[in-house]
Design a protein around this motif. Structure first.
Motif, PDB file in Angstrom:
ATOM      1  N   GLN A   1      87.931 -48.643  48.875  1.00  0.00           N
ATOM      2  CA  GLN A   1      87.740 -50.095  48.935  1.00  0.00           C
ATOM      3  C   GLN A   1      86.302 -50.469  48.632  1.00  0.00           C
ATOM      4  O   GLN A   1      86.039 -51.456  47.931  1.00  0.00           O
ATOM      5  CB  GLN A   1      88.154 -50.606  50.311  1.00  0.00           C
ATOM      6  N   LEU A   2      85.366 -49.675  49.141  1.00  0.00           N
ATOM      7  CA  LEU A   2      83.951 -49.946  48.901  1.00  0.00           C
ATOM      8  C   LEU A   2      83.615 -49.807  47.421  1.00  0.00           C
ATOM      9  O   LEU A   2      82.947 -50.655  46.826  1.00  0.00           O
ATOM     10  CB  LEU A   2      83.098 -48.988  49.739  1.00  0.00           C
ATOM     11  N   VAL A   3      84.114 -48.736  46.810  1.00  0.00           N
ATOM     12  CA  VAL A   3      83.830 -48.477  45.391  1.00  0.00           C
ATOM     13  C   VAL A   3      84.545 -49.473  44.489  1.00  0.00           C
ATOM     14  O   VAL A   3      84.055 -49.816  43.404  1.00  0.00           O
ATOM     15  CB  VAL A   3      84.240 -47.029  45.034  1.00  0.00           C
ATOM     16  N   GLY A   4      85.689 -49.977  44.933  1.00  0.00           N
ATOM     17  CA  GLY A   4      86.505 -50.820  44.064  1.00  0.00           C
ATOM     18  C   GLY A   4      86.068 -52.257  43.939  1.00  0.00           C
ATOM     19  O   GLY A   4      86.547 -52.964  43.031  1.00  0.00           O
ATOM     20  N   ASN A   5      85.174 -52.733  44.783  1.00  0.00           N
ATOM     21  CA  ASN A   5      84.839 -54.159  44.781  1.00  0.00           C
ATOM     22  C   ASN A   5      84.193 -54.626  43.480  1.00  0.00           C
ATOM     23  O   ASN A   5      84.576 -55.661  42.921  1.00  0.00           O
ATOM     24  CB  ASN A   5      83.917 -54.477  45.961  1.00  0.00           C
ATOM     25  N   ILE A   6      83.212 -53.896  42.991  1.00  0.00           N
ATOM     26  CA  ILE A   6      82.507 -54.331  41.786  1.00  0.00           C
ATOM     27  C   ILE A   6      83.403 -54.247  40.546  1.00  0.00           C
ATOM     28  O   ILE A   6      83.467 -55.209  39.760  1.00  0.00           O
ATOM     29  CB  ILE A   6      81.203 -53.539  41.621  1.00  0.00           C
ATOM     30  N   PRO A   7      84.140 -53.133  40.317  1.00  0.00           N
ATOM     31  CA  PRO A   7      85.086 -53.144  39.191  1.00  0.00           C
ATOM     32  C   PRO A   7      86.136 -54.246  39.323  1.00  0.00           C
ATOM     33  O   PRO A   7      86.555 -54.836  38.322  1.00  0.00           O
ATOM     34  CB  PRO A   7      85.728 -51.752  39.250  1.00  0.00           C
ATOM     35  N   ALA A   8      86.555 -54.535  40.565  1.00  0.00           N
ATOM     36  CA  ALA A   8      87.526 -55.604  40.771  1.00  0.00           C
ATOM     37  C   ALA A   8      86.943 -56.951  40.359  1.00  0.00           C
ATOM     38  O   ALA A   8      87.649 -57.809  39.807  1.00  0.00           O
ATOM     39  CB  ALA A   8      87.963 -55.644  42.230  1.00  0.00           C
ATOM     40  N   GLY A   9      85.660 -57.157  40.621  1.00  0.00           N
ATOM     41  CA  GLY A   9      85.013 -58.393  40.193  1.00  0.00           C
ATOM     42  C   GLY A   9      85.062 -58.564  38.685  1.00  0.00           C
ATOM     43  O   GLY A   9      85.313 -59.655  38.167  1.00  0.00           O
ATOM     44  N   TRP A  10      84.833 -57.466  37.967  1.00  0.00           N
ATOM     45  CA  TRP A  10      84.917 -57.519  36.502  1.00  0.00           C
ATOM     46  C   TRP A  10      86.351 -57.806  36.054  1.00  0.00           C
ATOM     47  O   TRP A  10      86.594 -58.624  35.154  1.00  0.00           O
ATOM     48  CB  TRP A  10      84.448 -56.186  35.922  1.00  0.00           C
ATOM     49  N   LEU A  11      87.325 -57.136  36.680  1.00  0.00           N
ATOM     50  CA  LEU A  11      88.723 -57.301  36.292  1.00  0.00           C
ATOM     51  C   LEU A  11      89.195 -58.739  36.502  1.00  0.00           C
ATOM     52  O   LEU A  11      89.837 -59.338  35.625  1.00  0.00           O
ATOM     53  CB  LEU A  11      89.601 -56.339  37.101  1.00  0.00           C
ATOM     54  N   VAL A  12      88.879 -59.309  37.653  1.00  0.00           N
ATOM     55  CA  VAL A  12      89.311 -60.670  37.943  1.00  0.00           C
ATOM     56  C   VAL A  12      88.630 -61.664  37.010  1.00  0.00           C
ATOM     57  O   VAL A  12      89.261 -62.604  36.505  1.00  0.00           O
ATOM     58  CB  VAL A  12      89.028 -61.019  39.422  1.00  0.00           C
ATOM     59  N   ALA A  13      87.323 -61.462  36.763  1.00  0.00           N
ATOM     60  CA  ALA A  13      86.604 -62.378  35.884  1.00  0.00           C
ATOM     61  C   ALA A  13      87.155 -62.345  34.465  1.00  0.00           C
ATOM     62  O   ALA A  13      87.197 -63.368  33.778  1.00  0.00           O
ATOM     63  CB  ALA A  13      85.113 -62.029  35.881  1.00  0.00           C
ATOM     64  N   ARG A  14      87.595 -61.186  34.013  1.00  0.00           N
ATOM     65  CA  ARG A  14      88.040 -61.041  32.625  1.00  0.00           C
ATOM     66  C   ARG A  14      89.499 -61.442  32.426  1.00  0.00           C
ATOM     67  O   ARG A  14      89.853 -62.049  31.414  1.00  0.00           O
ATOM     68  CB  ARG A  14      87.829 -59.596  32.164  1.00  0.00           C
ATOM     69  N   PHE A  15      90.363 -61.084  33.374  1.00  0.00           N
ATOM     70  CA  PHE A  15      91.797 -61.252  33.159  1.00  0.00           C
ATOM     71  C   PHE A  15      92.453 -62.260  34.109  1.00  0.00           C
ATOM     72  O   PHE A  15      93.612 -62.606  33.910  1.00  0.00           O
ATOM     73  CB  PHE A  15      92.519 -59.911  33.274  1.00  0.00           C
ATOM     74  N   GLY A  16      91.772 -62.677  35.146  1.00  0.00           N
ATOM     75  CA  GLY A  16      92.339 -63.652  36.056  1.00  0.00           C
ATOM     76  C   GLY A  16      92.941 -63.033  37.300  1.00  0.00           C
ATOM     77  O   GLY A  16      93.217 -61.832  37.367  1.00  0.00           O
ATOM     78  N   GLU A  17      93.153 -63.896  38.304  1.00  0.00           N
ATOM     79  CA  GLU A  17      93.609 -63.419  39.609  1.00  0.00           C
ATOM     80  C   GLU A  17      95.026 -62.840  39.560  1.00  0.00           C
ATOM     81  O   GLU A  17      95.298 -61.796  40.157  1.00  0.00           O
ATOM     82  CB  GLU A  17      93.558 -64.567  40.636  1.00  0.00           C
TER      83      GLU A  17
END
Length: 428
Positions: free
Chosen positions: A64-80
């Motif tokens: 969960q700790l490692v996934g936050n920053i990649p998740a930010g990129w994913l949501v910003a690029r492809f949407g929630e």
């Protein structure tokens, strides 16, 4: 500043969020809550000792700790919606890995993957509500989001206990998590798209955001972009001030919350209570915590963020600090029960604070990269606290470790007093 007047009531918007946000949250949390207590048992079945089983279980937090920053990129690029669907499908791979893992390495990797997906799922919900919920009831909606997650984590272990009683196999809870994930993905995919069905409220603050692109004076054709996505690392640098100040205060709150889950069971064992009594005390503390989750949002929306953050941190910090002096008293069990209740009240009053402060300080046009950094800080605080308690207790005593967490809580309260008014004014 305030939101423009709207004829949509808080109750109507929150009700519309049910199948979009709160429903998937409960399903994901119930399944995850059913599996978490059984991860050490699954590791032990594959030959792990106590220390190694604890290490496998910690892979969830690390993921969960490692996934936050990649998740930010994913949501910003492809949407929630895409991010939540992808996280649910990928988590199913982790569930299959847990169910069929022939050795500890694959089990740990599967647990890590589930934690990684939980980060993406959580950030997608956080980002959506940051951009779609009117400011006038943002705290209530996010406190309710935190409450639905707590409900799922509260119900999950009971569901696992029932499945164990029926099937006698820990893997039944794993497959139950898989079923919850399938239902979650179907609800997200087949339900109305929240990004289209609820428009983002327009705030005056949006117009004040400076464009990222410069006017070079060269002739251009087509549309002229006014706001450019900054990306994860540029966003971290632009908002380093709030992340390094208010973000660290938020991390201290996350640390105190996490320490509560570790200290209370250890304290009960240390003063000689049996497992049933410890479970009862911790359960009552958790029930108090859950009962107050919506009150936190009411306080924040009506009086301001600090009026929830400060009492919560003060109660938990003072509770830990006072508990540290009761270990050798004649009525140690009574003091344990009383301060466990105090910590439950403090934690309940803090429900939704981290989500709300993250939403308040995020850029309104593209919050996901910022929220990835914000959630990394808060998750780091939660992951560090159990290690800190263990290290201090190993070199001194559990009482000193408990007192140290109390000091962190009180220092965090001072940090909130200092930084909340600066970064989150009473009116925006």
């Amino acid at each position: 500043m305030t939101d423009r007047p709207s004829d949509v009531s808080a109750r109507e918007v929150l009700w519309r969020f049910g199948p979009m946000i709160y429903g998937p949250t409960v399903l994901f949390a119930v399944g995850e809550g059913a599996v978490i207590p059984l991860i050490p048992l699954l590791a032990a079945q594959l030959g792990a000792d106590v220390a190694l089983a604890a290490l496998v279980a910690s892979a969830l937090v690390v993921g969960q700790l490692v996934g936050n920053i990649p998740a930010g990129w994913l949501v910003a690029r492809f949407g929630e919606r895409v991010a939540m669907t992808a996280a649910g499908l990928l988590a199913l791979v982790g569930v299959a890995g847990m169910a069929f893992a022939p050795q500890l390495g694959l089990l740990a990797a599967s647990v890590f993957l589930i934690g990684f997906c939980a980060a993406a799922f959580g950030l997608a919900r956080h980002s959506f509500m940051t951009t779609r919920v009117p400011l006038s009831f943002r705290a209530r909606s996010l406190s309710l989001l935190g409450g639905t997650f707590r409900l799922g984590m509260f119900v999950g272990p009971f569901a696992a206990a029932a499945l164990l009683a029926i099937f006698g196999d820990e893997h039944a809870a794993v497959w139950f998590f898989g079923a919850c994930l399938v239902a979650t993905v179907l609800l997200v995919m087949l339900g109305p798209d929240p990004e289209k069905s609820i428009a983002a409220p327009v705030r005056p603050r949006d117009a004040a955001i400076r464009p990222m692109s410069e006017d070079t004076g060269e002739p251009v054709s087509g549309s002229i972009p006014t706001v450019e996505r900054a990306g994860v690392f540029r966003t971290m640098w632009r908002y380093r001030g709030v992340l390094g100040k208010l973000g660290l205060a938020a991390a201290s709150l996350s640390a105190v919350r996490s320490a509560r889950q570790v200290v209370l069971p250890l304290w009960g064992v240390s003063i000689g209570l049996d497992a049933q009594t410890i479970a009862l005390v911790v359960g009552i503390s958790g029930a108090i915590d859950f009962a107050l989750f919506y009150a936190s949002g009411q306080v924040m929306d009506r009086f301001g963020r600090l009026w929830a953050a400060l009492p919560a941190m003060t109660l938990m910090g003072a509770g830990f600090l006072a508990l540290a002096f009761t270990h050798d008293l004649d009525q140690a069990s009574m003091w344990f029960a009383m301060f466990a209740a105090v910590l439950g009240v403090g934690n309940g009053l803090s429900s939704g604070i981290l989500l709300t402060l993250g939403a308040d300080t995020a850029p309104t046009t593209d919050p996901a990269p910022y929220l990835g950094s914000w959630r990394t800080l808060t998750d780091a605080g939660g992951a560090t606290a159990p290690l800190l308690v263990s290290a201090i207790a190993a070199v001194s005593s559990l009482a000193i470790a408990t007192g140290a967490m109390g000091v962190i809580g009180l220092l965090g309260a001072l940090a909130f007093v200092r930084w909340v008014p600066r970064f989150v004014p009473r009116t925006r």
